[in-house]
Scaffold this motif. Sequence first.
Motif, short mmCIF file in Angstrom:
data_model
loop_
_atom_site.label_atom_id
_atom_site.label_comp_id
_atom_site.label_asym_id
_atom_site.label_seq_id
_atom_site.Cartn_x
_atom_site.Cartn_y
_atom_site.Cartn_z
N ALA A 236 7.03 -9.72 -11.46
CA ALA A 236 7.36 -9.76 -13.11
C ALA A 236 8.40 -9.77 -13.63
N ALA A 237 9.63 -8.97 -12.76
CA ALA A 237 11.02 -8.43 -14.06
C ALA A 237 11.63 -9.13 -13.22
N THR A 238 11.67 -10.61 -12.72
CA THR A 238 12.45 -11.76 -12.65
C THR A 238 12.49 -12.75 -14.12
N LEU A 239 11.52 -12.39 -14.79
CA LEU A 239 10.84 -13.20 -15.82
C LEU A 239 11.06 -12.37 -17.38
N GLY A 240 11.78 -11.68 -17.25
CA GLY A 240 12.85 -10.86 -18.33
C GLY A 240 13.58 -11.09 -19.46
N VAL A 241 14.15 -12.28 -19.05
CA VAL A 241 14.68 -13.17 -19.81
C VAL A 241 13.14 -14.29 -20.82
N GLU A 242 12.28 -14.56 -20.06
CA GLU A 242 11.85 -15.64 -20.52
C GLU A 242 10.01 -14.81 -21.27
N SER A 243 9.81 -13.59 -20.86
CA SER A 243 9.35 -12.47 -21.21
C SER A 243 9.69 -12.77 -23.06
N VAL A 244 8.28 -12.48 -23.87
CA VAL A 244 8.04 -12.04 -24.92
C VAL A 244 8.11 -10.57 -24.74
N ALA A 245 8.82 -9.63 -25.79
CA ALA A 245 9.09 -8.28 -25.90
C ALA A 245 8.78 -7.69 -24.41
N PRO A 246 10.06 -8.20 -23.70
CA PRO A 246 10.11 -8.35 -21.76
C PRO A 246 10.28 -5.87 -21.77
N LEU A 247 10.80 -5.53 -22.60
CA LEU A 247 11.11 -4.12 -22.26
C LEU A 247 9.47 -3.21 -22.33
N ARG A 248 8.45 -4.39 -23.14
CA ARG A 248 6.75 -3.58 -23.08
C ARG A 248 6.08 -4.07 -21.49
N ASN A 249 5.84 -5.80 -21.93
CA ASN A 249 5.58 -6.08 -20.90
C ASN A 249 5.86 -6.03 -19.57
N VAL A 250 7.19 -5.96 -19.12
CA VAL A 250 7.28 -6.19 -18.27
C VAL A 250 6.77 -4.43 -17.18
N PRO A 251 7.06 -3.76 -17.61
CA PRO A 251 6.73 -2.07 -16.98
C PRO A 251 5.17 -2.26 -16.34
N ARG A 252 4.48 -2.86 -18.22
CA ARG A 252 2.70 -3.02 -18.10
C ARG A 252 2.34 -3.99 -16.53
N ALA A 253 3.36 -5.05 -16.13
CA ALA A 253 2.62 -6.27 -15.24
C ALA A 253 2.73 -6.12 -14.21
N ILE A 254 3.98 -4.94 -13.79
CA ILE A 254 4.44 -4.18 -12.65
C ILE A 254 3.38 -2.86 -12.26
N THR A 255 3.14 -2.10 -13.48
CA THR A 255 1.74 -1.30 -12.68
C THR A 255 0.93 -1.48 -12.98
N GLY A 256 0.21 -2.70 -13.38
CA GLY A 256 -0.74 -3.30 -13.71
C GLY A 256 -1.24 -3.55 -12.42
N THR A 257 -0.54 -4.66 -11.58
CA THR A 257 -0.44 -5.67 -10.75
C THR A 257 -0.49 -4.88 -9.02
N VAL A 258 0.11 -3.08 -8.72
CA VAL A 258 -0.25 -2.33 -8.32
C VAL A 258 -1.53 -1.82 -7.93
N VAL A 259 -1.79 -1.43 -9.47
CA VAL A 259 -3.39 -0.44 -9.59
C VAL A 259 -4.46 -1.97 -9.31
N LEU A 260 -4.46 -2.74 -9.85
CA LEU A 260 -5.21 -4.40 -9.11
C LEU A 260 -5.28 -4.59 -7.75
N SER A 261 -4.08 -4.29 -7.49
CA SER A 261 -4.34 -5.54 -6.06
C SER A 261 -4.51 -3.86 -5.28
N GLY A 262 -4.42 -2.61 -5.34
CA GLY A 262 -4.80 -1.46 -4.48
C GLY A 262 -6.55 -1.37 -4.88
N ALA A 263 -6.78 -1.74 -5.81
CA ALA A 263 -8.23 -1.24 -6.13
C ALA A 263 -9.03 -2.61 -4.57
N VAL A 264 -8.29 -3.59 -5.02
CA VAL A 264 -9.39 -5.10 -4.33
C VAL A 264 -8.83 -4.76 -2.48
N TYR A 265 -7.61 -3.66 -2.13
CA TYR A 265 -6.83 -3.43 -0.42
C TYR A 265 -8.17 -2.64 -0.07
#
Length: 495
Positions: A236-265
């Motif tokens: 998600a960090a590679t979309l920092g330029v294209e993201s709205v509010a990247p300083l907020r949304n990119v960290p949320r996307a990174i951490t949230g993906t780990v939590v979601l994926s870990g639960a599924v695994y």
Amino acid sequence: MTALARAIARPTPVAGFGARSPLHGLERRSIGLVDVAAQSVAAVAPAAAATTVVLLVSGVAPDATVAAIIAAAVLSLGVARTMSQFARRFAAAGALYTYTARGLGARAGLAAGAAIVVGYGAIAMFALLGCAYYLSYLLGGLWPALDRGTTVTVALVAEAVAVAAVLVAGIRLSARVALVVEAVSVALIVALLGVLLVFIGPVDVVAAVTPGRVDPVALAAGAVVALTAFVGFESAATLGVESVAPLRNVPRAITGTVVLSGAVYVLAALTQVSGFHALGLDLADSASPVNDLAGAFGWGPWGVVADVGIAASFLACAIGSLTALTRVLFAMSRDGVLPARLGRTHARWRTPVAATAAALPVIGGVPVLMSIGGIDPREGMQITLAVGATGYIVAYVLVCVAAPVFLRRIGEFTLWPAVTAVVSALALAAALIAFLTVGSDRAGLLSVAGVTLVATVVVVLVGRRRRPLALGAYDEPVAAQVLGGISPPERGSGD
């Protein structure tokens, strides 16, 4: 006229802003949190990894499969928190390459760039092979007369064409396609796993997580194999330029993906380990564990549906990995490391079309050549997964080392982020060493490390010759975004 109205009508001139961002050409501030998160989720491909990587972990650490996956989840969360230290402070298309360059300088940044390019590229190949494998598996069941090798080759070519069309057509389209595909795939897999758990009967979760005495080296090797199920969460960090509010949304996307994926695994591992134990079978011997369990408990048709979801998830992973790869190549071009033509973007769709055109023939061609050469898709998946994992983990180690240095340099050093970064770097390095030295194919795994090292050295030498100092360009406010902003006249206009 009020003071505020006068300030807006006749703002005080503010000099020092450029007419365009150093990463101009991309569609700036165009996608929201959901689309940014979709990029990371697609690159991770939890629906596909929930079946394939659990199988691989069971082959390395059969007595600690669930524990290895939990350990990998905890480690991935620590790495995600460390990367967020950068993502909360500036937006970049180069992600780990840019982060490392900002923390440790040009040479380390180039090493991270080479490593993550290897990682994204190899995992994209892995995903294309995985999609073709599951498609051939499904079609072979419907039409047994089909030649499987030919089916895989044709599927690989069709996948490459589809991925190319989606990547060029714009980030919003590729993000939405990846989101829909992965959401449906995860829903199918989670529903089937839940049903299978009911039929398996009561599951002793404690016994599955802590099975007794476990070889710590095997656990470490299993954890690093399990870590391959999480790699890509940072994309998600590679979309920092294209993201709205990247300083907020990119960290949320990174951490949230780990939590979601870990639960599924963890759910997938508990189901597969408990199910094969109940059947008295060896999980590592299965070709498609979820499909086999579904058939054994009378849910065969739903296993076929799940396989469709897994194939689609692999395709989404290829899209996500290539999206991230092209942004890193684009960023390295803008820094002067790679040829300037790779920094060109499509005039209408604002995508890095030159980087896509350069990367896709390699990413699509290697799996096709493997198939034509008679290499089994599963063997090809193991090779590309090992290559990709090595590249990813090397880049992760470098960015974790870079974080405390970066925070100290900008005067924002605190204890806990530094401890998290150092512990994550040490754990990643130790796990990788264990994986490379105790793997079933030691020579092959060591050759993987050699390939990554050679790629790193080559890119470092090229980068030093072309532009040895100023690396790590990131998105900056432009004059048009600032009230009263003035850009230097020689910079030109427009973004």
